[in-house]
Design a protein around this motif. Sequence first.
Motif, mmCIF file in Angstrom:
data_model
loop_
_atom_site.group_PDB
_atom_site.id
_atom_site.type_symbol
_atom_site.label_atom_id
_atom_site.label_comp_id
_atom_site.label_asym_id
_atom_site.label_seq_id
_atom_site.Cartn_x
_atom_site.Cartn_y
_atom_site.Cartn_z
ATOM 1 N N GLU A 132 0.852 -1.194 0.000
ATOM 2 C CA GLU A 132 0.000 0.000 0.000
ATOM 3 C C GLU A 132 0.883 1.237 0.000
ATOM 4 O OE1 GLU A 132 -3.028 0.015 -0.656
ATOM 5 O OE2 GLU A 132 -3.543 -2.079 -0.282
ATOM 6 N N ASP A 133 0.254 2.392 -0.248
ATOM 7 C CA ASP A 133 0.995 3.645 -0.299
ATOM 8 C C ASP A 133 0.163 4.763 0.328
ATOM 9 O OD1 ASP A 133 -0.909 4.198 -2.204
ATOM 10 O OD2 ASP A 133 0.467 4.168 -3.896
ATOM 11 N N HIS A 134 0.524 6.008 0.019
ATOM 12 C CA HIS A 134 -0.152 7.166 0.602
ATOM 13 C C HIS A 134 -1.651 7.186 0.304
ATOM 14 C CE1 HIS A 134 3.410 9.387 1.959
ATOM 15 N NE2 HIS A 134 3.999 9.038 0.836
ATOM 16 N N THR A 135 -2.062 6.650 -0.836
ATOM 17 C CA THR A 135 -3.464 6.722 -1.242
ATOM 18 C C THR A 135 -4.371 6.116 -0.187
ATOM 19 O OG1 THR A 135 -2.774 6.588 -3.542
ATOM 20 C CG2 THR A 135 -5.095 6.170 -3.066
ATOM 21 N N LEU A 136 -4.120 4.881 0.169
ATOM 22 C CA LEU A 136 -4.943 4.221 1.182
ATOM 23 C C LEU A 136 -4.613 4.740 2.586
ATOM 24 C CD1 LEU A 136 -7.067 2.085 1.909
ATOM 25 C CD2 LEU A 136 -5.181 0.488 2.221
ATOM 26 N N ALA A 137 -3.340 4.913 2.860
ATOM 27 C CA ALA A 137 -2.931 5.305 4.218
ATOM 28 C C ALA A 137 -3.537 6.638 4.637
ATOM 29 C CB ALA A 137 -1.408 5.368 4.301
ATOM 30 N N ASN A 138 -3.546 7.614 3.762
ATOM 31 C CA ASN A 138 -4.100 8.916 4.107
ATOM 32 C C ASN A 138 -5.605 8.829 4.315
ATOM 33 O OD1 ASN A 138 -3.662 11.684 4.667
ATOM 34 N ND2 ASN A 138 -4.500 12.187 2.662
ATOM 35 N N ALA A 139 -6.290 8.022 3.499
ATOM 36 C CA ALA A 139 -7.737 7.849 3.653
ATOM 37 C C ALA A 139 -8.057 7.155 4.981
ATOM 38 C CB ALA A 139 -8.302 7.051 2.483
ATOM 39 N N VAL A 140 -7.288 6.142 5.330
ATOM 40 C CA VAL A 140 -7.497 5.437 6.608
ATOM 41 C C VAL A 140 -7.210 6.381 7.775
ATOM 42 C CG1 VAL A 140 -6.620 3.583 8.097
ATOM 43 C CG2 VAL A 140 -7.100 3.126 5.688
ATOM 44 N N ARG A 141 -6.140 7.139 7.668
ATOM 45 C CA ARG A 141 -5.807 8.108 8.721
ATOM 46 C C ARG A 141 -6.941 9.113 8.907
ATOM 47 N NH1 ARG A 141 -4.974 13.054 8.865
ATOM 48 N NH2 ARG A 141 -4.918 13.169 6.596
ATOM 49 N N PHE A 142 -7.487 9.606 7.790
ATOM 50 C CA PHE A 142 -8.596 10.555 7.857
ATOM 51 C C PHE A 142 -9.791 9.934 8.589
ATOM 52 C CE2 PHE A 142 -12.615 12.099 6.146
ATOM 53 C CZ PHE A 142 -12.512 13.449 6.425
ATOM 54 N N MET A 143 -10.147 8.711 8.209
ATOM 55 C CA MET A 143 -11.295 8.049 8.834
ATOM 56 C C MET A 143 -11.035 7.791 10.315
ATOM 57 S SD MET A 143 -13.460 8.068 6.458
ATOM 58 C CE MET A 143 -14.787 7.193 7.259
ATOM 59 N N LEU A 144 -9.834 7.414 10.663
ATOM 60 C CA LEU A 144 -9.499 7.199 12.077
ATOM 61 C C LEU A 144 -9.644 8.492 12.867
ATOM 62 C CD1 LEU A 144 -6.397 4.872 11.714
ATOM 63 C CD2 LEU A 144 -8.501 4.309 12.969
ATOM 64 N N ASN A 145 -9.187 9.587 12.307
ATOM 65 C CA ASN A 145 -9.264 10.866 13.016
ATOM 66 C C ASN A 145 -10.693 11.388 13.161
ATOM 67 O OD1 ASN A 145 -6.586 11.400 13.835
ATOM 68 N ND2 ASN A 145 -6.049 11.852 11.716
ATOM 69 N N HIS A 191 10.307 3.633 3.892
ATOM 70 C CA HIS A 191 11.269 3.982 2.855
ATOM 71 C C HIS A 191 10.534 4.045 1.526
ATOM 72 C CE1 HIS A 191 14.695 3.691 0.086
ATOM 73 N NE2 HIS A 191 15.403 4.187 1.080
ATOM 74 N N PRO A 192 10.846 5.017 0.673
ATOM 75 C CA PRO A 192 10.114 5.152 -0.594
ATOM 76 C C PRO A 192 10.148 3.908 -1.481
ATOM 77 C CG PRO A 192 11.465 7.092 -0.206
ATOM 78 C CD PRO A 192 11.812 6.093 0.864
ATOM 79 N N SER A 193 11.184 3.109 -1.365
ATOM 80 C CA SER A 193 11.266 1.920 -2.218
ATOM 81 C C SER A 193 10.519 0.720 -1.638
ATOM 82 C CB SER A 193 12.728 1.538 -2.466
ATOM 83 O OG SER A 193 13.338 1.130 -1.260
ATOM 84 N N LEU A 194 10.037 0.843 -0.397
ATOM 85 C CA LEU A 194 9.264 -0.242 0.212
ATOM 86 C C LEU A 194 7.783 -0.013 -0.035
ATOM 87 C CD1 LEU A 194 11.035 -0.566 3.687
ATOM 88 C CD2 LEU A 194 11.357 -2.005 1.664
ATOM 89 N N GLU A 195 7.103 -1.076 -0.415
ATOM 90 C CA GLU A 195 5.666 -0.975 -0.655
ATOM 91 C C GLU A 195 4.901 -1.382 0.598
ATOM 92 O OE1 GLU A 195 4.600 -3.187 -4.102
ATOM 93 O OE2 GLU A 195 5.677 -1.866 -5.455
ATOM 94 N N CYS A 196 5.050 -0.577 1.641
ATOM 95 C CA CYS A 196 4.291 -0.827 2.866
ATOM 96 C C CYS A 196 4.112 0.481 3.624
ATOM 97 C CB CYS A 196 4.958 -1.872 3.744
ATOM 98 S SG CYS A 196 6.496 -1.353 4.503
#
Length: 129
Positions: A19-32, A46-51
């Motif tokens: 996953e990347d910023h797309t899902l992470a930011n949406a999840v963070r928003f919903m959590l907040n 790290h930018p080269s890691l897909e997590c």
Amino acid sequence: MEHGSFTNDSHASFTLAEEDHTLANAVRFMLNQDPRVTLAGYSIPHPSLECVNVRVQTTGDPAREVLKDACQELMLMNRHVRSVFDKAVSEFMVEYARLKAEKEKKKKAEEEELQKQRELLDSMDIESN
């Protein structure tokens, strides 16, 4: 993957693989948006890691359950957005088809009028006058 505490389940970190910023930011928003959450954030190690690492701290509820609830709310929100989008596309297509038919009708009427004018000119014997 969950990285939590054995003594306090209201604080935990979760790793979301592939996953990347797309899902992470949406999840963070919903959590907040959840009043049970005292802290919600994410980081990408790290930018080269897909997590993505998501950190959740709550007022006492299990962090795992709060994260699960946030993901479910996000899915509901996405379904709503998709349905509104699909409806808008359908309405657009209907209006587009109507306008296209109207334009074709107008073009045909103009062509018919032009043909009538040509026939009228052809029927007149301009050279004999």
